[in-house]
Design a protein around this motif. Structure first.
Motif, PDB file in Angstrom:
ATOM      1  N   SER A   9     -14.554  48.006 -22.545  1.00  0.00           N
ATOM      2  CA  SER A   9     -15.252  48.332 -23.794  1.00  0.00           C
ATOM      3  C   SER A   9     -14.888  47.354 -24.912  1.00  0.00           C
ATOM      4  N   ILE A  11     -15.207  44.354 -24.874  1.00  0.00           N
ATOM      5  CA  ILE A  11     -16.261  43.328 -24.939  1.00  0.00           C
ATOM      6  C   ILE A  11     -17.157  43.573 -26.153  1.00  0.00           C
ATOM      7  N   TRP A  12     -17.322  44.842 -26.504  1.00  0.00           N
ATOM      8  CA  TRP A  12     -18.228  45.197 -27.591  1.00  0.00           C
ATOM      9  C   TRP A  12     -17.530  45.750 -28.837  1.00  0.00           C
ATOM     10  N   ILE A  23     -22.888  51.659 -25.339  1.00  0.00           N
ATOM     11  CA  ILE A  23     -22.239  50.654 -24.502  1.00  0.00           C
ATOM     12  C   ILE A  23     -22.243  51.084 -23.032  1.00  0.00           C
ATOM     13  N   LYS A  26     -25.468  50.291 -21.360  1.00  0.00           N
ATOM     14  CA  LYS A  26     -25.605  48.833 -21.373  1.00  0.00           C
ATOM     15  C   LYS A  26     -24.762  48.201 -20.274  1.00  0.00           C
ATOM     16  N   ALA A  27     -23.546  48.707 -20.060  1.00  0.00           N
ATOM     17  CA  ALA A  27     -22.672  48.146 -19.017  1.00  0.00           C
ATOM     18  C   ALA A  27     -23.340  48.203 -17.654  1.00  0.00           C
ATOM     19  N   ILE A  30     -26.463  45.645 -17.350  1.00  0.00           N
ATOM     20  CA  ILE A  30     -26.189  44.213 -17.160  1.00  0.00           C
ATOM     21  C   ILE A  30     -25.452  43.933 -15.847  1.00  0.00           C
ATOM     22  N   THR A 267     -21.737  35.932 -27.780  1.00  0.00           N
ATOM     23  CA  THR A 267     -21.357  37.335 -27.972  1.00  0.00           C
ATOM     24  C   THR A 267     -20.434  37.744 -26.828  1.00  0.00           C
ATOM     25  N   GLU A 269     -20.966  40.261 -24.991  1.00  0.00           N
ATOM     26  CA  GLU A 269     -21.858  40.632 -23.894  1.00  0.00           C
ATOM     27  C   GLU A 269     -22.280  39.406 -23.093  1.00  0.00           C
ATOM     28  N   ILE A 273     -21.735  38.810 -19.072  1.00  0.00           N
ATOM     29  CA  ILE A 273     -22.853  38.539 -18.158  1.00  0.00           C
ATOM     30  C   ILE A 273     -22.616  37.250 -17.382  1.00  0.00           C
TER      31      ILE A 273
END
Length: 286
Positions: A9, A11-12, A23, A26-27, A30, A267, A269, A273
């Motif tokens: 987490s 990461i964001w 989040i 979203k995890a 991706i 970012t 994210e 990725i």
């Protein structure tokens, strides 16, 4: 090699709260299979809301934490050590509710606490005694949980820097639910060999892995020998998540200890990725 890849987490967001619930979905979107909730402040973690969001996904939940100066197992002050014990027991309860089977991180000492000297026998005893109480509690209320102690670099702790010491710590605690948490970012500074560190832990003691690059940038673009690392994980039969963790220079509480002064991708994210893509490419040839 089929690896379960996770994303942290961090990461964001620095301190996961209700505003960060998006989040979770979203995890998964991706491409990650697991999500690591970094919970430095269990008293404010929105457990029930997180459970509701997790139920909308297929993600495997994991947690990590860092103790601080007010919850430090190395302190000579018994009340400070007790604060740490209480916090960790609260985290055990949170993990039970989430269905997480891993509680990793710097959960054995105040993160960033340095005395300017090597660790002492008394510090070792204090931490081992505290951790044994927590592990005993976890075995009573949630025996599926492993508490995994993260070896981190010498600038963040003087207590556990290498796998060999972490395994000794686990043996001294002496319960079946204490394991080692390895992180490539720290390993490249402290270990002599990536495969050697993995084999030192073995299947018995390796409980969790963070797959971070040497500069905390995009995994697969730096010096970490991920092919060697993944090969060693395969050899010992490690089958738990390998999680990408990084931080943003806008974070306030973390950056002093982590020394994050620049961005490593547009970012967090984007870093996750691209890192996932690189690591999957490496792993498929093992």
């Amino acid at each position: 090699m089929n690896i379960t890849f996770g994303v942290d987490s961090f990461i964001w967001t620095e301190n996961f709260s209700e505003k960060d619930l998006w989040i979770i979905k979203k995890a998964e979107e991706i491409g990650f299979d697991a999500i690591d909730f970094a919970i430095a402040h269990p008293e404010t973690f929105p457990t029930d809301q997180v459970i509701a969001e997790l139920q909308k996904t297929h993600l495997i939940p994991v947690t990590t934490t860092t103790l601080d100066a007010k919850r430090n197992f190395l302190s000579e002050d018994a009340s400070i050590r007790q604060n740490g014990i209480d916090s960790m027991k609260q985290l055990v309860d949170i993990n039970k509710k989430l269905g997480s089977k891993i509680l990793g991180g710097v959960n054995y000492a105040g993160w960033g606490y340095l005395t300017g000297k090597p660790r002492t026998d008394l510090e070792w005893k204090h931490s081992v005694d505290c951790m044994r109480e927590i592990c005993d509690y976890a075995l009573e209320v949630y025996p599926e949980l492993d508490i995994c102690v993260e070896c981190v670099n010498r600038f963040e702790t003087h207590f556990l820097n290498i796998a060999e010491d972490a395994v000794k710590y686990c043996k001294d605690v002496g319960t079946t639910n204490i394991k080692v948490h390895l992180d490539c970012f720290h390993m490249i500074r402290e270990e002599k060999s990536f495969s050697g560190a993995v084999k030192t832990c073995g299947k018995e003691y390796l409980g969790y892995v963070h797959v971070n690059e040497n500069d905390r940038g995009i995994p697969g673009t730096g010096l970490v020998p991920f092919k060697e690392f993944f090969t060693a994980l395969k050899e010992i039969g490690y089958d738990r998540p390998c999680t990408i963790e990084s931080f943003d220079p806008s974070f306030e509480e973390l950056n002093g200890n982590c020394a994050i002064w620049r961005s490593f991708a547009p970012t967090g994210e984007a870093l996750a990725i691209e890192g996932l893509k690189n690591l999957k490419e490496i792993a498929k040839n093992i």
